[in-house]
Scaffold this motif. Sequence first.
Motif, mmCIF file in Angstrom:
data_model
loop_
_atom_site.group_PDB
_atom_site.id
_atom_site.type_symbol
_atom_site.label_atom_id
_atom_site.label_comp_id
_atom_site.label_asym_id
_atom_site.label_seq_id
_atom_site.Cartn_x
_atom_site.Cartn_y
_atom_site.Cartn_z
ATOM 1 N N SER A 1 -1.358 12.244 -1.208
ATOM 2 C CA SER A 1 -2.565 11.740 -0.395
ATOM 3 C C SER A 1 -2.288 10.391 0.493
ATOM 4 C CB SER A 1 -3.965 11.447 -1.276
ATOM 5 O OG SER A 1 -4.386 12.899 -2.082
ATOM 6 N N PRO A 2 -1.264 10.797 1.453
ATOM 7 C CA PRO A 2 -1.012 9.532 2.156
ATOM 8 C C PRO A 2 -2.050 9.049 3.082
ATOM 9 C CG PRO A 2 -0.184 11.586 2.959
ATOM 10 C CD PRO A 2 -0.739 11.915 1.637
ATOM 11 N N GLU A 3 -2.007 7.875 3.623
ATOM 12 C CA GLU A 3 -2.927 7.312 4.677
ATOM 13 C C GLU A 3 -2.402 8.168 5.722
ATOM 14 O OE1 GLU A 3 -4.390 3.133 6.384
ATOM 15 O OE2 GLU A 3 -3.875 3.377 4.098
ATOM 16 N N GLN A 4 -3.318 8.348 6.782
ATOM 17 C CA GLN A 4 -3.009 9.247 8.261
ATOM 18 C C GLN A 4 -2.857 8.002 9.046
ATOM 19 O OE1 GLN A 4 -2.688 12.390 8.203
ATOM 20 N NE2 GLN A 4 -2.831 12.072 5.959
ATOM 21 N N THR A 5 -1.641 7.600 9.495
ATOM 22 C CA THR A 5 -1.221 6.680 10.439
ATOM 23 C C THR A 5 -0.258 7.004 11.460
ATOM 24 O OG1 THR A 5 0.750 5.910 9.237
ATOM 25 C CG2 THR A 5 -1.189 4.980 8.450
ATOM 26 N N ASP A 6 -0.161 6.118 12.258
ATOM 27 C CA ASP A 6 0.873 6.495 13.494
ATOM 28 C C ASP A 6 2.004 5.781 13.188
ATOM 29 O OD1 ASP A 6 -0.439 8.575 14.716
ATOM 30 O OD2 ASP A 6 -1.787 7.112 15.779
ATOM 31 N N PHE A 7 2.388 5.034 11.985
ATOM 32 C CA PHE A 7 3.463 4.069 11.680
ATOM 33 C C PHE A 7 4.754 4.721 11.644
ATOM 34 C CE2 PHE A 7 -0.171 1.517 9.940
ATOM 35 C CZ PHE A 7 -0.283 0.903 11.054
ATOM 36 N N TYR B 1 6.372 10.367 5.869
ATOM 37 C CA TYR B 1 6.083 11.641 6.517
ATOM 38 C C TYR B 1 6.156 11.691 7.912
ATOM 39 C CZ TYR B 1 4.066 13.726 2.032
ATOM 40 O OH TYR B 1 3.750 14.454 1.099
ATOM 41 N N ASN B 2 5.667 10.671 8.715
ATOM 42 C CA ASN B 2 5.874 10.580 10.193
ATOM 43 C C ASN B 2 7.279 10.610 10.482
ATOM 44 O OD1 ASN B 2 3.212 10.380 10.248
ATOM 45 N ND2 ASN B 2 3.252 8.091 10.384
ATOM 46 N N ARG B 3 8.279 9.892 9.729
ATOM 47 C CA ARG B 3 9.557 9.908 10.214
ATOM 48 C C ARG B 3 10.309 11.308 10.080
ATOM 49 N NH1 ARG B 3 11.749 4.727 11.063
ATOM 50 N NH2 ARG B 3 13.790 5.488 11.069
ATOM 51 N N MET B 4 9.840 12.023 8.890
ATOM 52 C CA MET B 4 10.642 13.279 8.721
ATOM 53 C C MET B 4 9.804 14.195 9.683
ATOM 54 S SD MET B 4 10.796 13.778 4.758
ATOM 55 C CE MET B 4 9.251 13.451 4.147
ATOM 56 N N LYS B 5 8.854 14.193 10.294
ATOM 57 C CA LYS B 5 7.935 14.952 11.066
ATOM 58 C C LYS B 5 8.644 14.716 12.494
ATOM 59 C CE LYS B 5 3.345 16.271 13.052
ATOM 60 N NZ LYS B 5 1.976 16.134 13.171
ATOM 61 N N ALA B 6 9.039 13.489 12.560
ATOM 62 C CA ALA B 6 9.784 13.150 14.097
ATOM 63 C C ALA B 6 11.000 13.479 13.964
ATOM 64 C CB ALA B 6 9.469 11.801 14.627
ATOM 65 N N ASP C 1 0.908 -1.025 0.063
ATOM 66 C CA ASP C 1 -0.045 -0.110 0.043
ATOM 67 C C ASP C 1 0.829 1.022 -0.020
ATOM 68 O OD1 ASP C 1 -1.931 2.189 0.568
ATOM 69 O OD2 ASP C 1 -2.925 0.970 1.964
ATOM 70 N N ARG C 2 1.030 1.887 -1.131
ATOM 71 C CA ARG C 2 1.715 3.055 -1.304
ATOM 72 C C ARG C 2 1.653 4.194 -0.291
ATOM 73 N NH1 ARG C 2 2.376 0.400 -5.950
ATOM 74 N NH2 ARG C 2 4.017 0.349 -7.140
ATOM 75 N N LYS C 3 0.453 4.348 -0.150
ATOM 76 C CA LYS C 3 -0.076 5.294 0.746
ATOM 77 C C LYS C 3 0.115 5.157 2.009
ATOM 78 C CE LYS C 3 -4.325 6.633 -2.023
ATOM 79 N NZ LYS C 3 -3.788 7.997 -2.434
ATOM 80 N N LYS C 4 0.483 4.025 2.674
ATOM 81 C CA LYS C 4 0.973 3.659 4.109
ATOM 82 C C LYS C 4 2.312 3.979 4.127
ATOM 83 C CE LYS C 4 -2.528 0.547 5.933
ATOM 84 N NZ LYS C 4 -2.566 -0.948 6.361
#
Length: 365
Positions: free
Chosen positions: A327-333, A264-269, A255-258
């Motif tokens: 349009s990425p999926e919104q996750t906490d992964f 995105y989450n890693r860059m934000k962190a 799933d490319r969106k995941k």
Amino acid sequence: MSNDIFLPPSGRKRRLKRAVLIVFFLLLLLAAALAAGAYYVWKSASGPADAGNDKQVNVSIPLGSSLSSISQTLEDKGIVKNAMLFKYYVKYKGEGDFQAGEYVLSPSMTPDAIMSSLKEGKVLGDGSLAIPEGYQLAQIAELIAAQTNREAEDVLAVLNSEAFIQKMMTNHPALVTNAVMNENIRYPLEGYLYPATYDIENPEKPVEEIAEEMIAKMDEIVQGYSAQIKASGMTVHEFLTFASLVEEEATGKTDRKKIASVFYNRMKANMPLQTDPTVLYAKGEHKDRVLYEDLEVDSPYNTYKVKGLTPGPIGNSGIDSMEAVLSPEQTDFLYFLASPAGDVYYSKTLEEHNKLKAKYITNAE
């Protein structure tokens, strides 16, 4: 009033036993029917539409076609029995990275053979050049060279020439900007040649013209997302770079969106992306497995050492990866890994990630 009350205990037991046996056999018949039905569906999905029909059929797969539309086209042409069955069979097999183009297919072909043709770009005529998604500039140079009787090194030299790059910046200013001239970038036009099928009727056709068709197509595709790219805060160069990372990490089951959400989450962190394809690109190698020693390569492309995106794309990307970035999926992964079977597992913590790694990677070795 029930007659059971007039039966002796032994009679009621026999009647109850018969009832239980009848229910049991009915359940067995139902299970057998379901199994037979499942077998029939599977046999139908994995078999040819007409094993005895070798008729050659021209099938056109337009750029940007979805799996659903491709499946329906194949059914309409008589190449597959049922569009929905073919679609689910493709998903079960973990395939789907099909190439646009003009194909010659037959009702006698199995779904696996059809998938192979669509995936590998086996198209009609000798004058077609299929560029797969995820291909890098050096690989594209090899394909162009093979189609035009040139040396790959000569084609790559043209693609990297300052004169050609400046011409592309002039002809396609919204796409090719000064960002490609960053001194840390290996190949300025890496990721700018759109993956599709192109006609090369004349093998003497100049490399510049062949490559510009691919760049013009990328320009057309990207302009369709210009408003979304602007809203994202990314430049076109950053957008293509990000999309290439998703493309290189993706498999048929991914799933490319995941994956985009993890990046995105890693860059934000403020975490490094730590994506293996960037290491291989940094080393200039293609291999199945990245070793710990590979992670030490000193390169601005090594996302294990350098935070954020790479200086530029590490390959071309298709529409699915582009849309995943927008349009990425919104996750906490924050982590993901792919098993040897191609399944992808996501986790929120390093502890969860290591457990999945031990289960699906270490134990599988």
